[in-house]
Design a protein around this motif. Structure first.
Motif, PDB file in Angstrom:
ATOM      1  N   ALA A  96       0.772  -1.184   0.031  1.00  0.00           N
ATOM      2  CA  ALA A  96      -0.041  -0.013   0.083  1.00  0.00           C
ATOM      3  C   ALA A  96       0.734   1.242  -0.109  1.00  0.00           C
ATOM      4  O   ALA A  96       0.532   2.233   0.746  1.00  0.00           O
ATOM      5  N   ASP A  97       1.933   1.237  -0.514  1.00  0.00           N
ATOM      6  CA  ASP A  97       2.854   2.208  -0.589  1.00  0.00           C
ATOM      7  C   ASP A  97       2.437   3.661  -1.113  1.00  0.00           C
ATOM      8  O   ASP A  97       2.630   4.606  -0.215  1.00  0.00           O
ATOM      9  N   PRO A  98       1.793   3.708  -2.267  1.00  0.00           N
ATOM     10  CA  PRO A  98       1.251   4.957  -2.528  1.00  0.00           C
ATOM     11  C   PRO A  98       0.407   5.647  -1.498  1.00  0.00           C
ATOM     12  O   PRO A  98       0.437   6.925  -1.214  1.00  0.00           O
ATOM     13  N   LEU A  99      -0.417   4.782  -0.941  1.00  0.00           N
ATOM     14  CA  LEU A  99      -1.251   5.280   0.459  1.00  0.00           C
ATOM     15  C   LEU A  99      -0.475   5.734   1.568  1.00  0.00           C
ATOM     16  O   LEU A  99      -0.652   6.802   2.230  1.00  0.00           O
ATOM     17  N   ARG A 100       0.499   4.842   1.777  1.00  0.00           N
ATOM     18  CA  ARG A 100       1.416   5.233   2.825  1.00  0.00           C
ATOM     19  C   ARG A 100       1.927   6.449   2.586  1.00  0.00           C
ATOM     20  O   ARG A 100       2.333   7.137   3.561  1.00  0.00           O
ATOM     21  N   VAL A 101       2.416   6.995   1.601  1.00  0.00           N
ATOM     22  CA  VAL A 101       3.310   7.970   1.072  1.00  0.00           C
ATOM     23  C   VAL A 101       2.274   9.340   1.424  1.00  0.00           C
ATOM     24  O   VAL A 101       2.531  10.210   1.970  1.00  0.00           O
ATOM     25  N   GLN A 102       0.999   9.043   0.966  1.00  0.00           N
ATOM     26  CA  GLN A 102      -0.159   9.983   1.189  1.00  0.00           C
ATOM     27  C   GLN A 102      -0.461  10.195   3.001  1.00  0.00           C
ATOM     28  O   GLN A 102      -0.559  11.268   3.137  1.00  0.00           O
ATOM     29  N   LEU A 103      -0.361   9.107   3.508  1.00  0.00           N
ATOM     30  CA  LEU A 103      -0.508   9.198   4.875  1.00  0.00           C
ATOM     31  C   LEU A 103       0.637  10.055   5.592  1.00  0.00           C
ATOM     32  O   LEU A 103       0.459  10.790   6.494  1.00  0.00           O
TER      33      LEU A 103
END
Lengths: 120, 257
Positions: free
Chosen positions: B158-165
């Motif tokens: 879920a890396d793109p989401l993690r970056v967003q987070l």
């Protein structure tokens, strides 16, 4: 340099007379003071020391991922560690942990975390 | 150094290079013993430079040299007003210190010594407690809370989401930092003559600043610091140091010769 005591009501935060860690000393004196430009050579070897603690906060994917990881592991660790801590502190014959006892809940929990490699 | 010898003025004085720590009033008194055995003063009229013999070659920036610079100034500061000189300043002889520093910049130095009479630097650093500030952010920002649930559920990949987070957390942190630093500074400035605020250095640091405070007001400043630290103890750690010579506040007008 950071000294917070949990003793008397009138003195929560101690003022340190001078900086103790090398990073704090560097921080206090480097690039400070009167600059005299005539006839002066200013010593600058071994300056790499100075950058040890200067981890300037840069907005980067790495930083973001670190924050994400930190918030994701947050409450699990908190409930577990705080719970365990409370159980341990509840036992009256646990004399190895008197330091934790004199502190508030939050302090105790925080102390429990530091073993997890929280700091980079 | 052969090059510097030509600058060194009267030949009867030692040509040995000297390290200059700071400038204070000349009062005929010796430098406190606590400053170190080879620390002496070069006096010129009302002014005195605190010096010691300098090694040949550049002064190294190691713990020992940094601590010595700090300790010498601190020892003088306990009884006198002292203007710190930049770390690592070496003059090619005592005569040059007298001529090029004390005489040449006489008026300016006298004025500075008057200006800093009875004043001390107090240094304050404040950093969030990681767990506390992150918990605050999760509670206070629905977007962070939502992204956190999503990324925790998705596990790896879920890396793109993690970056967003992480980006959302960073934004919240910046906003809180600005707000808290302003509030803290507001409380402390009431007791100070001046302040120098530096950029935070680490992720959870929210403030790094020096305050110029009258010695007789240090107790009042202490009380404000104590109250701040007590009120914020669940979320902010404070480090508080001083009284120190006014390292962060002194300056001379640059002059090229």
């Amino acid at each position: 340099m950071a000294v917070a005591t949990h003793g008397t009501a009138s003195n929560y935060l101690q003022r340190a007379p001078s900086p103790s860690s090398l990073a704090d000393v560097v921080d206090l004196i480097l690039d400070k003071g009167l600059v005299i430009d005539a006839y002066v050579r200013v010593a600058v070897i071994g300056i790499e020391l100075v950058t040890i603690d200067a981890r300037i906060v840069i907005a980067s994917v790495d930083t973001y991922l670190r924050f994400a990881e930190a918030v994701n592991r947050l409450d699990l660790a908190q409930t577990e560690a705080a719970g365990l801590k409370e159980l341990r502190d509840g036992g009256s014959d646990n004399d190895t942990d008197t330091r934790g006892k004199s502190k508030g809940m939050f302090e105790g929990a925080k102390e429990a975390f530091t073993g997890n490699g929280k700091r980079k | 150094m052969a090059m510097t010898a030509s600058h060194s003025g009267p030949q009867e004085l030692s040509e040995t290079s000297v390290y200059v720590y700071g400038v204070t009033w000349a009062d005929g008194a010796a430098v406190p013993k606590s400053a170190g055995r080879d620390v002496v003063v070069v006096e010129q009229s009302e002014l005195a430079a605190i010096v010691s013999p300098a090694p040949n070659g550049p002064v190294r920036t190691r713990r020992r040299e940094l601590m010595r610079h700090l300790d010498v100034l601190q020892a003088v500061f306990t009884s006198k007003t002292v203007l710190p000189v930049q770390f690592g300043s070496v003059f090619p002889g005592r005569a040059v210190v007298a001529d090029e520093l004390l005489s040449e910049r006489y008026e300016e130095l006298v004025e500075l010594l008057h200006q800093f009479e009875g004043l001390a630097e107090l240094r304050v650093r404040a950093a969030y407690r990681e767990e506390a500030i992150l918990a605050e952010i999760i509670e206070g920002d629905p977007n962070v809370a939502r992204l956190r649930e999503l990324t925790r559920a998705a596990g790896r990949g879920a890396d793109p989401l993690r970056v967003q987070l992480g980006e959302a957390v960073a934004r919240c942190l910046t906003a809180r930092r600005a707000r808290d630093a302003k509030a803290i500074s507001g409380v402390l400035l009431g007791c100070a003559r001046d302040a120098v605020v530096e950029e935070p250095r680490t992720e959870y640091e929210l403030m790094r600043a020096s305050y110029l405070v009258e010695r007789r007001k240090i107790a009042a400043f202490d009380a404000r610091m104590d109250e701040l630290a007590r009120n914020e103890r669940d979320r902010i750690d404070f480090a508080y140091t001083g009284p120190l010579p006014p390292h962060s506040f002194v300056s001379l007008t640059p002059r090229r010769t």
